[in-house]
Design a protein around this motif. Structure first.
Motif, short mmCIF file in Angstrom:
data_model
loop_
_atom_site.label_atom_id
_atom_site.label_comp_id
_atom_site.label_asym_id
_atom_site.label_seq_id
_atom_site.Cartn_x
_atom_site.Cartn_y
_atom_site.Cartn_z
N GLN A 79 -49.60 44.59 74.50
CA GLN A 79 -48.34 45.30 74.77
C GLN A 79 -48.58 46.79 74.95
N GLU A 80 -49.48 47.34 74.13
CA GLU A 80 -49.80 48.77 74.23
C GLU A 80 -50.46 49.08 75.58
N GLU A 81 -51.37 48.21 76.01
CA GLU A 81 -52.03 48.41 77.31
C GLU A 81 -51.02 48.30 78.45
N ARG A 82 -50.10 47.39 78.32
CA ARG A 82 -49.06 47.23 79.34
C ARG A 82 -48.20 48.48 79.43
N GLU A 83 -47.86 49.05 78.26
CA GLU A 83 -47.05 50.27 78.23
C GLU A 83 -47.80 51.44 78.86
N GLN A 84 -49.11 51.54 78.57
CA GLN A 84 -49.92 52.60 79.15
C GLN A 84 -50.04 52.44 80.66
N ARG A 85 -50.14 51.21 81.12
CA ARG A 85 -50.22 50.94 82.55
C ARG A 85 -48.93 51.37 83.26
N LYS A 86 -47.81 51.10 82.60
CA LYS A 86 -46.52 51.50 83.18
C LYS A 86 -46.41 53.01 83.27
N LYS A 87 -46.90 53.72 82.24
CA LYS A 87 -46.86 55.18 82.26
C LYS A 87 -47.78 55.73 83.35
N LEU A 88 -48.93 55.10 83.52
CA LEU A 88 -49.85 55.53 84.57
C LEU A 88 -49.20 55.43 85.94
N LEU A 89 -48.56 54.30 86.21
CA LEU A 89 -47.91 54.11 87.51
C LEU A 89 -46.77 55.10 87.71
N GLN A 90 -46.03 55.37 86.66
CA GLN A 90 -44.93 56.33 86.75
C GLN A 90 -45.47 57.74 87.04
N PHE A 91 -46.56 58.08 86.38
CA PHE A 91 -47.21 59.37 86.61
C PHE A 91 -47.66 59.50 88.06
N LEU A 92 -48.29 58.45 88.57
CA LEU A 92 -48.80 58.47 89.94
C LEU A 92 -47.67 58.54 90.96
N MET A 93 -46.58 57.85 90.70
CA MET A 93 -45.46 57.84 91.66
C MET A 93 -44.85 59.22 91.84
N GLY A 94 -44.91 60.05 90.80
CA GLY A 94 -44.29 61.37 90.90
C GLY A 94 -45.19 62.45 91.45
N LEU A 95 -46.47 62.14 91.66
CA LEU A 95 -47.41 63.14 92.17
C LEU A 95 -47.11 63.48 93.62
N ASN A 109 -57.02 51.35 92.96
CA ASN A 109 -58.02 50.33 93.28
C ASN A 109 -58.85 49.93 92.06
N VAL A 110 -58.75 50.74 91.01
CA VAL A 110 -59.46 50.43 89.77
C VAL A 110 -58.62 49.42 88.99
N PRO A 111 -59.23 48.35 88.41
CA PRO A 111 -58.47 47.33 87.68
C PRO A 111 -57.50 47.92 86.67
N PHE A 112 -57.98 48.79 85.82
CA PHE A 112 -57.07 49.48 84.90
C PHE A 112 -57.83 50.56 84.16
N ILE A 113 -57.23 51.75 84.10
CA ILE A 113 -57.82 52.88 83.38
C ILE A 113 -56.88 53.22 82.24
N PHE A 114 -57.34 53.03 81.02
CA PHE A 114 -56.47 53.21 79.85
C PHE A 114 -56.17 54.69 79.61
N ASN A 115 -57.18 55.52 79.53
CA ASN A 115 -56.98 56.93 79.24
C ASN A 115 -56.83 57.71 80.53
N PHE A 116 -55.67 57.57 81.15
CA PHE A 116 -55.51 58.13 82.49
C PHE A 116 -55.32 59.64 82.50
N THR A 117 -54.94 60.27 81.38
CA THR A 117 -54.70 61.69 81.40
C THR A 117 -55.95 62.50 81.74
N SER A 118 -57.11 61.96 81.41
CA SER A 118 -58.35 62.68 81.67
C SER A 118 -58.65 62.76 83.17
N LEU A 119 -58.02 61.92 83.97
CA LEU A 119 -58.27 61.90 85.41
C LEU A 119 -57.87 63.22 86.06
#
Length: 238
Positions: free
Chosen positions: A196-212, A225-235
């Protein structure tokens, strides 16, 4: 409802170093590990946070901020009753009364005058804490609506990426404070919480990307294209 049950219902999460009442016999009240320890700079007029509690609309963020501040002062045990009030005959009773009054003042220093006026005759920090919780902790539907609306509308626009991210994170944190966290109490080991935590982080990542901005379209495509990046803030913020 007994004090233990009431305290559990109003439990404050904390990561600070604390010692249970049962293990305090060997700790001096002059030690900063003891809940009854007061520093020379502590006084009733001390303002622990500058975020004023004005009502239901900001109770969640206020509670989080004041909880962190009280945890830093090692005083959460006073408000959630994990450190019990000593008996009248205890040598620590006078010090407990002093610390209790101090914590009451600290809490009331961070609430509006309208709210603090109805707390004039409350005699324990625990009662103040529980009274505020009972009166103001119900979820404000209008605020939840506004936070979600702001979340879905937020875009980077002319803001630097770091500013955009922190605005987004503030809204995520406020929404988390407004909504009740549902914890698993069955002791299961299926790993569902982690999923559930990973799912929530994935949703936040997508929301972050959509607003860029579109200038990040190439980076956005590579990330997707990456399967999933958990710590996306470092990107973008590393």
């Amino acid at each position: 409802m007994d004090n233990n049950t009431h305290a559990e219902n109003h439990n404050v999460n904390s990561t600070s170093t604390t010692i249970s009442s049962d293990n305090l016999d060997q700790v001096s009240v002059q030690s900063n590990l003891h809940p009854l320890f007061l520093q020379n700079i502590d006084h009733p007029g001390l303002v622990l946070i500058y975020k004023k509690l004005i009502g239901k609309e900001n109770f969640g963020p206020w509670k989080r901020s004041i909880s962190i501040a009280l945890s830093a002062k090692n005083k959460l045990g006073i408000v959630n009753a994990s450190y019990k009030k000593p008996e009248e005959t205890s040598s620590l009773r006078a010090q407990w009364d002093r610390v209790n009054d101090m914590v009451i003042s600290w809490i009331l220093n961070t609430v509006s005058e309208e709210i603090s006026n109805v707390m004039d005759f409350v005699t324990s920090a625990q009662e103040v804490w529980e009274e505020l919780h009972d009166q103001l902790s119900s979820v404000n539907g209008h605020r939840v609506y506004q936070v979600l609306k702001d979340l879905y509308a937020l875009e980077q626009s002319d803001k630097p990426v770091k500013i955009y991210y922190h605005k987004l994170k503030n809204l995520w944190d406020e929404y988390a404070a407004l909504e009740m966290v549902i914890l698993c109490k069955c002791g299961c080991i299926c790993g569902n919480h982690k999923l559930q935590e990973e799912r929530e982080q994935r949703k936040k990542l997508l929301q972050f990307l959509m607003g860029l901005n579109n200038s990040y379209s190439t980076s956005r495509g590579q990330i997707l294209n990456v399967p999933f990046i958990f710590n996306f803030t470092s990107l973008f913020l590393g």
